[in-house]
Design an enzyme around this catalytic site. Structure first.
Site, PDB file in Angstrom:
ATOM      1  N   GLN A  53       0.809  -1.215   0.000  1.00 22.57           N
ATOM      2  CA  GLN A  53       0.000   0.000   0.000  1.00 22.57           C
ATOM      3  C   GLN A  53       0.842   1.266   0.000  1.00 22.57           C
ATOM      4  OE1 GLN A  53      -2.440  -1.500   3.474  1.00 22.57           O
ATOM      5  NE2 GLN A  53      -4.027  -0.363   2.384  1.00 22.57           N
ATOM      6  N   GLU A 203      -4.897 -10.613   8.664  1.00 20.75           N
ATOM      7  CA  GLU A 203      -6.287 -10.785   8.241  1.00 20.75           C
ATOM      8  C   GLU A 203      -6.491 -11.971   7.292  1.00 20.75           C
ATOM      9  OE1 GLU A 203      -7.468  -7.010   6.626  1.00 20.75           O
ATOM     10  OE2 GLU A 203      -7.701  -6.100   8.600  1.00 20.75           O
ATOM     11  N   GLU A 477      -5.773   1.844  -1.087  1.00 19.84           N
ATOM     12  CA  GLU A 477      -6.733   1.095  -0.276  1.00 19.84           C
ATOM     13  C   GLU A 477      -7.187  -0.151  -1.032  1.00 19.84           C
ATOM     14  OE1 GLU A 477      -7.533   1.383   2.813  1.00 19.84           O
ATOM     15  OE2 GLU A 477      -6.282   3.157   3.143  1.00 19.84           O
TER      16      GLU A 477
END
Length: 531
Positions: A53, A203, A477
């Site tokens: 990112q 995650e 994002e």
């Protein structure tokens, strides 16, 4: 709409402007106003970035391609959007000044991830190590420590080396376990003398579902009946295979960490990404609300927490998914059980949930297996939380407290770090810099969540050790590209990636000021007098 905005602003002003006296207890100190001093001594406050990112420099230093390079290039060429993620925000060249931003924010810690393919360009140690990549992370870690900032390092934040994806399908194959273990061992041996907080996998729920169930994230695999854009994949199958291998890879890395002599005194964990669920209809007689909420937690958080705590998947998943859910061997169960020193939690919002039987057995999917239907309103029309027009999701801070308490009660009261919490908003091209910097909604979001966190720590006695803002600065994002922003610092993509301080950064810097002991003693004394 105008009335709703006025009410939201009014609540924001009450929270931000009004002084809040916080009374301590066995866990938390008393303080005259809400801030750093309201939390236990040693509580870590930090901010986050991730390699893909933010780093940029995709072709420098011998870095190899990752599945996110391939995915964003494909999306960019097909839709002419702003999704060329290889640009990042040039953290690779700006890291020294970005460390100074952390100091200005009065942050104690910084969470970042290592790009696997920046270290091993071809995914494997025996196929070559990029010494330039090794040096970059070495220099970054040293810069952080020299400035009094504690590094928290994530090994895997979704960027599988493309070479391994091409060779055997990445996390679809258990062949990745050995390669990930080698990568983890290398990182521990290089940096473990200075890095004492490690995360194995970021995650796993989001990576497996987004990449192999809905096709919205790299590598973009799913069945056509789930997403027409997918050209390969098998929803309801691959998602469970990938998750299984993520868990086994986590266990391999933890075992390697336990052997690492340089890592003595360090801790290792995994980052989960739970929402909180409230029943859509508490009065429903067909499906008890407690059962629906428990099922929702099992199919999201429990999916990856049960194995590393108790050694196996939730029974609710085993009963429904059946043979599509891989099984652990007895040896794997033992290796998984207790394979963490702390649990990282990335929390952003909550939702209402209801049971549904509207599924097609001929089209298997995680969604069909869970029999869950998500709603922004409940049966009576009440919203789960306030949601400004530009926000990506509702503000529901109480859900953070409930998630933390749930983990305490269901997973042996572990040490927890809130490794990511942030406000994402989508801005239009017409939005100019002054408007983007006036992010009062982000201030409101973080204040509400810090207050909820305080309740979890000080009243519910949840063992939380830190809070990280997601993120330090704007960046890619993921599938949303660059229009969605979540940073405390605005990044001007059109002007040399310049960083600009938002109002939320100024506010948070003030909130996190370290109070000298002499002043704090007087504050504590005055607070006791108020009692």
């Amino acid at each position: 709409m105008a009335l709703k905005a006025i009410l939201f602003l009014g609540l924001f002003l009450v929270v931000i402007v009004s002084p809040i006296t916080v009374y301590g207890g066995a866990v938390c100190p008393a303080s005259s106003t809400f801030g750093r001093g309201s939390f236990p001594d040693g509580f870590l406050f930090g901010a986050t970035t991730s390699a893909f990112q933010h780093e940029g420099a995709a072709e420098e230093g011998g870095r190899g391609s990752s599945i996110w390079d391939s995915f964003t290039l494909k999306q960019h060429s097909e839709s002419n959007n702003n999704l060329d993620g290889r640009l990042g925000v040039d953290f690779y060249h700006h890291y020294k000044e970005d460390v100074q931003l952390l100091k200005k924010l009065n942050m104690d810690a910084f969470r970042f991830s290592i790009s696997w393919s920046r270290i091993f360009p071809h995914g494997k140690k025996d196929k070559g190590v990029s010494e330039t990549g090794v040096k970059f992370y070495n220099d970054l870690i040293n810069e952080l420590i020299a400035n009094g900032v504690t590094p928290l390092v994530t090994l895997f934040q979704w960027d599988v080396p493309q070479a391994l994806e091409d060779e055997y399908g990445g996390f679809l194959s258990d062949r990745i376990l050995e390669d990930f273990r080698d990568f983890a061992q290398f990182a521990f041996n290089k940096y473990g003398d200075r890095v004492k907080h490690w995360v194995t996998i970021n995650e796993p729920y989001e990576f497996s579902r987004g990449g192999y169930e809905t096709g919205e994230k790299a590598p973009g695999r799913c069945s056509k009946y789930v997403n027409e854009k997918c050209v390969a994949g098998k929803s309801g199958h691959e998602v469970y295979t990938v998750s299984h291998n993520l868990l086994l890879a986590h266990a391999e890395a933890v075992e390697e960490f336990r052997k690492c002599g340089k890592c003595t005194g360090g801790k290792i964990g995994i980052v989960q990404s739970p929402m909180w669920f409230e029943p859509y209809d508490k009065k429903s007689t067909s499906s008890p609300s407690e059962e629906i909420v428990k099922r929702a937690m099992d199919f999201t958080l429990g999916w990856h927490m049960e194995p590393i705590t108790h050694g196996d998947y939730p029974q609710a998943m085993k009963d429904v998914v059946g043979s599509r859910l891989p099984s652990f061997t007895p040896e794997q169960k033992e290796k998984l059980k207790g394979s963490y020193d702390f649990v990282g939690i990335n929390y952003f919002t909550s939702t209402f949930v209801a049971h549904t039987d509207n599924v097609n057995p001929e089209k298997p999917s995680w969604e069909a297996d869970s029999r869950l239907q998500l709603h922004s309103n409940n049966v009576d029309g009440f919203k789960i939380g306030s949601q400004p027009a530009t926000a990506k999701y509702p503000v529901c801070a109480d859900g953070l407290r409930k998630v933390l308490k749930y983990i305490k009660e269901n997973y042996n009261d572990p040490e927890i770090i809130v490794t990511g919490n942030g406000y994402k908003e989508t801005l239009e091209e017409k939005d100019v810099l002054p408007d983007a910097l006036s992010d009062s909604n982000r201030k409101y979001y973080h204040m509400r969540h810090l207050m909820a966190l305080h309740g979890a720590v000080c009243e519910d006695k949840v063992n939380v050790k830190g809070y990280f803002v997601s993120s330090l600065m704007d960046g890619l994002e993921w599938e949303d590209g660059y229009k969605t922003r979540s940073g405390l610092y605005y990044v001007d993509y059109g002007h040399n990636m310049g960083r600009h301080e938002k109002q939320s950064a100024k506010w948070l810097s003030k909130l996190l000021e370290k109070v000298p002991d002499t002043i704090q003693s007087k504050v504590d004394s005055d607070s006791r007098k108020e009692l």
